[in-house]
Design a protein around this motif. Structure first.
Motif, PDB file in Angstrom:
ATOM      1  N   LEU A  70      10.746  12.006  23.199  1.00  0.00           N
ATOM      2  CA  LEU A  70       9.403  12.114  22.639  1.00  0.00           C
ATOM      3  C   LEU A  70       9.266  11.307  21.351  1.00  0.00           C
ATOM      4  O   LEU A  70       8.179  10.802  21.046  1.00  0.00           O
ATOM      5  N   VAL A  73       8.491   7.935  22.550  1.00  0.00           N
ATOM      6  CA  VAL A  73       7.099   7.876  22.996  1.00  0.00           C
ATOM      7  C   VAL A  73       6.170   7.696  21.796  1.00  0.00           C
ATOM      8  O   VAL A  73       5.234   6.883  21.831  1.00  0.00           O
ATOM      9  N   LYS A  74       6.435   8.441  20.747  1.00  0.00           N
ATOM     10  CA  LYS A  74       5.629   8.300  19.522  1.00  0.00           C
ATOM     11  C   LYS A  74       5.703   6.871  18.994  1.00  0.00           C
ATOM     12  O   LYS A  74       4.680   6.277  18.623  1.00  0.00           O
ATOM     13  N   THR A 106      -3.880  11.469  18.961  1.00  0.00           N
ATOM     14  CA  THR A 106      -2.827  11.388  19.981  1.00  0.00           C
ATOM     15  C   THR A 106      -1.453  11.388  19.328  1.00  0.00           C
ATOM     16  O   THR A 106      -0.555  12.143  19.730  1.00  0.00           O
ATOM     17  N   CYS A 109      -0.591  14.750  17.902  1.00  0.00           N
ATOM     18  CA  CYS A 109      -0.192  15.701  18.940  1.00  0.00           C
ATOM     19  C   CYS A 109       1.273  15.494  19.327  1.00  0.00           C
ATOM     20  O   CYS A 109       2.022  16.464  19.507  1.00  0.00           O
ATOM     21  N   ILE A 110       1.683  14.242  19.455  1.00  0.00           N
ATOM     22  CA  ILE A 110       3.078  13.957  19.802  1.00  0.00           C
ATOM     23  C   ILE A 110       4.012  14.449  18.697  1.00  0.00           C
ATOM     24  O   ILE A 110       5.052  15.063  18.960  1.00  0.00           O
ATOM     25  N   THR A 111       3.632  14.196  17.436  1.00  0.00           N
ATOM     26  CA  THR A 111       4.440  14.649  16.295  1.00  0.00           C
ATOM     27  C   THR A 111       4.597  16.162  16.298  1.00  0.00           C
ATOM     28  O   THR A 111       5.705  16.688  16.127  1.00  0.00           O
ATOM     29  N   SER A 113       4.325  18.159  18.806  1.00  0.00           N
ATOM     30  CA  SER A 113       5.114  18.568  19.970  1.00  0.00           C
ATOM     31  C   SER A 113       6.606  18.419  19.694  1.00  0.00           C
ATOM     32  O   SER A 113       7.410  19.295  20.052  1.00  0.00           O
ATOM     33  N   ILE A 158      -2.769  13.455  26.871  1.00  0.00           N
ATOM     34  CA  ILE A 158      -1.577  13.680  26.044  1.00  0.00           C
ATOM     35  C   ILE A 158      -1.467  15.132  25.600  1.00  0.00           C
ATOM     36  O   ILE A 158      -0.359  15.690  25.547  1.00  0.00           O
ATOM     37  N   ARG A 159      -2.576  15.782  25.255  1.00  0.00           N
ATOM     38  CA  ARG A 159      -2.495  17.117  24.662  1.00  0.00           C
ATOM     39  C   ARG A 159      -1.977  18.166  25.645  1.00  0.00           C
ATOM     40  O   ARG A 159      -1.593  19.267  25.241  1.00  0.00           O
ATOM     41  N   ILE A 162       2.354  16.029  26.714  1.00  0.00           N
ATOM     42  CA  ILE A 162       3.454  15.995  25.751  1.00  0.00           C
ATOM     43  C   ILE A 162       3.892  17.395  25.304  1.00  0.00           C
ATOM     44  O   ILE A 162       5.104  17.678  25.285  1.00  0.00           O
TER      45      ILE A 162
END
Length: 491
Positions: A70, A73-74, A106, A109-111, A113, A158-159, A162
């Motif tokens: 992940l 991905v970020k 976006t 959200c990744i951060t 996660s 994404i929400r 991820i």
């Protein structure tokens, strides 16, 4: 970011052509062809669920790998921002302001996660002196079915994807085919380049008419996450519920923007302009009804109309434009029919918009009846309805008079009063001295009434994508059951 010739489905770690019809992916600004896509059929969707079911258990037991993937991905989204912004413009008609907002949330959200990967695990519920050890295991749900719309295609995909992966699940995802790249292909590409093991993420480009209900009634689905219209959401909820499958449904809205008599009118006008016309009004949280206290009513209309007339529109690739095209011809015709219906009912027209190609410029109606069809319809277009309130209480009562309950806003100079009134609004989210389109990864995002069920944002989304398993371990006690039958109960 190399997406050349990449217009395929991503199933079990492989890019594959669909086995159904060919779909022409068009630029909504000028109807030019972006690419041709061979859509997936029902068998391929089923194969994706089989792959996901086979993959998630090894993934869920490896938190360090989840964090590593992940984080990559970020990095992918941070490193390819300009290309992604351009794709959002080309494919969804997103202006630069909207695209930048979508990309920022976006990445947020990744951060978030990544920071919550360790939420799954074990918790002791007993102390050392207990004769029975009590343990709670928080485990991934398993296979998550994800369905997202065209309007915020990247973020609204994404929400679900991820956080679900971060919490040890596998995902089968179908975005809207009108936004095949930003709602699916680039996400699959990011996960592939990050080294995600095969089968954990499957991305389908498919027509709902072709695949039917399989995205929410397949036997291997453990949870369904859907963002879209209330009508479709109710169908999904009924089908999934009949199979006892859990769902998160983020559906339609009819957001009120309330301007009380003590408001800073210029600040209120600026916020209402943004909240009404960002992405041409094609957002579920968009300002749908502007309810203004009678003391400020005429002044608000004058300033709001003046500001709306000055908004630049045109090709979303040109950064100065803040209004771009409507997603397709069918949606344009729907919006125009709403305008014509209101005009036929002699609703006061303060600003009449124009159609220029696939762009509709702002239309503003005033003296709108809160119970009218115009006020009670989720328009999904650049039409503003302004309603007069005779008191604070009247404004709140009118705001609540809707079957939806997603987002709301109140403007007032009395912050204590604003917070108190916010608690009386029947919406999942209310913002004081702000507009209605907002996201915060640390807040519970979601609606009530016909705006859906479930919550996104951390830690709230953890409850959606995990399940609890209670385990007890009784310490050695050979005489326990003999004693219980003799009346010495020890539970």
């Amino acid at each position: 970011m190399n997406l050349k010739n990449n217009n395929k489905n991503f199933i079990d770690g492989k890019w594959v052509d669909g086995k159904s019809d060919i779909y022409n992916l068009l630029n909504p600004y000028d109807n030019s062809l972006i690419t041709k896509i061979k859509l997936a059929n029902k068998e391929q969707v089923s194969n994706a669920f089989n792959a996901a079911n086979d993959a998630y258990k090894a993934w869920s037991s490896n938190p360090s790998l989840r964090k590593e993937v992940l984080n990559k991905v970020k990095n992918y989204f941070e490193d390819n921002q300009e290309e992604i912004i351009k794709l959002l413009a080309l494919e969804s008609g997103s202006t630069y302001v909207k695209s930048q907002l979508e990309l920022n949330i976006t990445i947020e959200c990744i951060t978030a996660s990544i920071n919550n990967v360790d939420e799954i695990g074990v918790t002791s519920l007993s102390d050392e002196s207990s004769v029975k050890e009590s343990i709670c295991y928080k485990k991934p749900k398993g296979v998550i079915s994800s369905i997202s719309p065209f309007n915020f295609p990247l973020f609204l995909s994404i929400r679900t994807i991820i956080p679900a992966l971060a919490l040890g699940n596998a995902v089968v995802h179908k975005g809207d085919i009108q936004t095949a790249y930003t709602g699916g292909i680039i996400i699959a590409k990011a996960l592939e380049e990050a080294g995600l093991p095969k089968g954990l993420f499957n991305m389908l480009l498919a027509d709902p008419k072709e695949i039917g209900d399989i995205m929410f009634d397949h036997p291997l689905i453990d949870f369904v996450s859907f963002t879209g219209s209330t009508k479709v959401g109710m169908h999904i909820g009924a089908v999934a519920g009949s199979n006892l499958k859990e769902v998160a449904l983020e559906l339609g809205g009819n957001a009120p923007f309330i301007v009380l008599s003590d408001s800073n009118i210029d600040a209120a006008v600026n916020a209402a302009i943004f909240g009404k016309f960002i992405h041409q009004g094609q957002i579920c949280m968009i300002v749908n009804r502007i309810i203004v206290h009678e003391d400020l009513y005429d002044e608000f209309i004058e300033k709001f109309v003046e500001k709306a007339q000055s908004l630049k529109f045109g090709n979303p690739l040109e950064r100065d434009n803040v209004i771009g095209p409507i997603i397709n011809e069918s949606q344009i015709n729907k919006i125009k029919s709403i305008i014509e219906s209101a005009k036929n009912k002699e609703t006061t027209l303060a600003l009449e918009g124009k159609q220029i190609g696939n762009i509709l410029t702002p239309t503003i109606f005033t003296d709108v009846d809160n119970d009218s069809e115009l006020a009670q319809t989720e328009i999904f277009g650049p039409i503003a309805s302004i309603i007069q309130a005779h008191s604070d209480e009247d404004a709140i009562e009118k705001a609540n008079r809707t079957e939806y309950g997603l987002s709301a806003a109140i403007f007032t100079s009395d912050l204590e009063k604003g917070e108190e009134l916010a608690k009386n609004l029947e919406f999942g989210m209310t913002h004081v001295n702000d507009q209605t389109v907002a996201n915060d990864e640390g807040a519970p995002f979601g609606g009530i009434k016909k705006s859906g069920i479930g919550r996104f944002g951390f830690p709230y989304v953890v409850d959606e994508f995990t399940e609890l398993n209670w385990v007890t371990v009784r310490k050695a006690d050979e005489n326990k059951y003999t004693r219980e039958f003799q009346g010495e109960h020890d539970l």
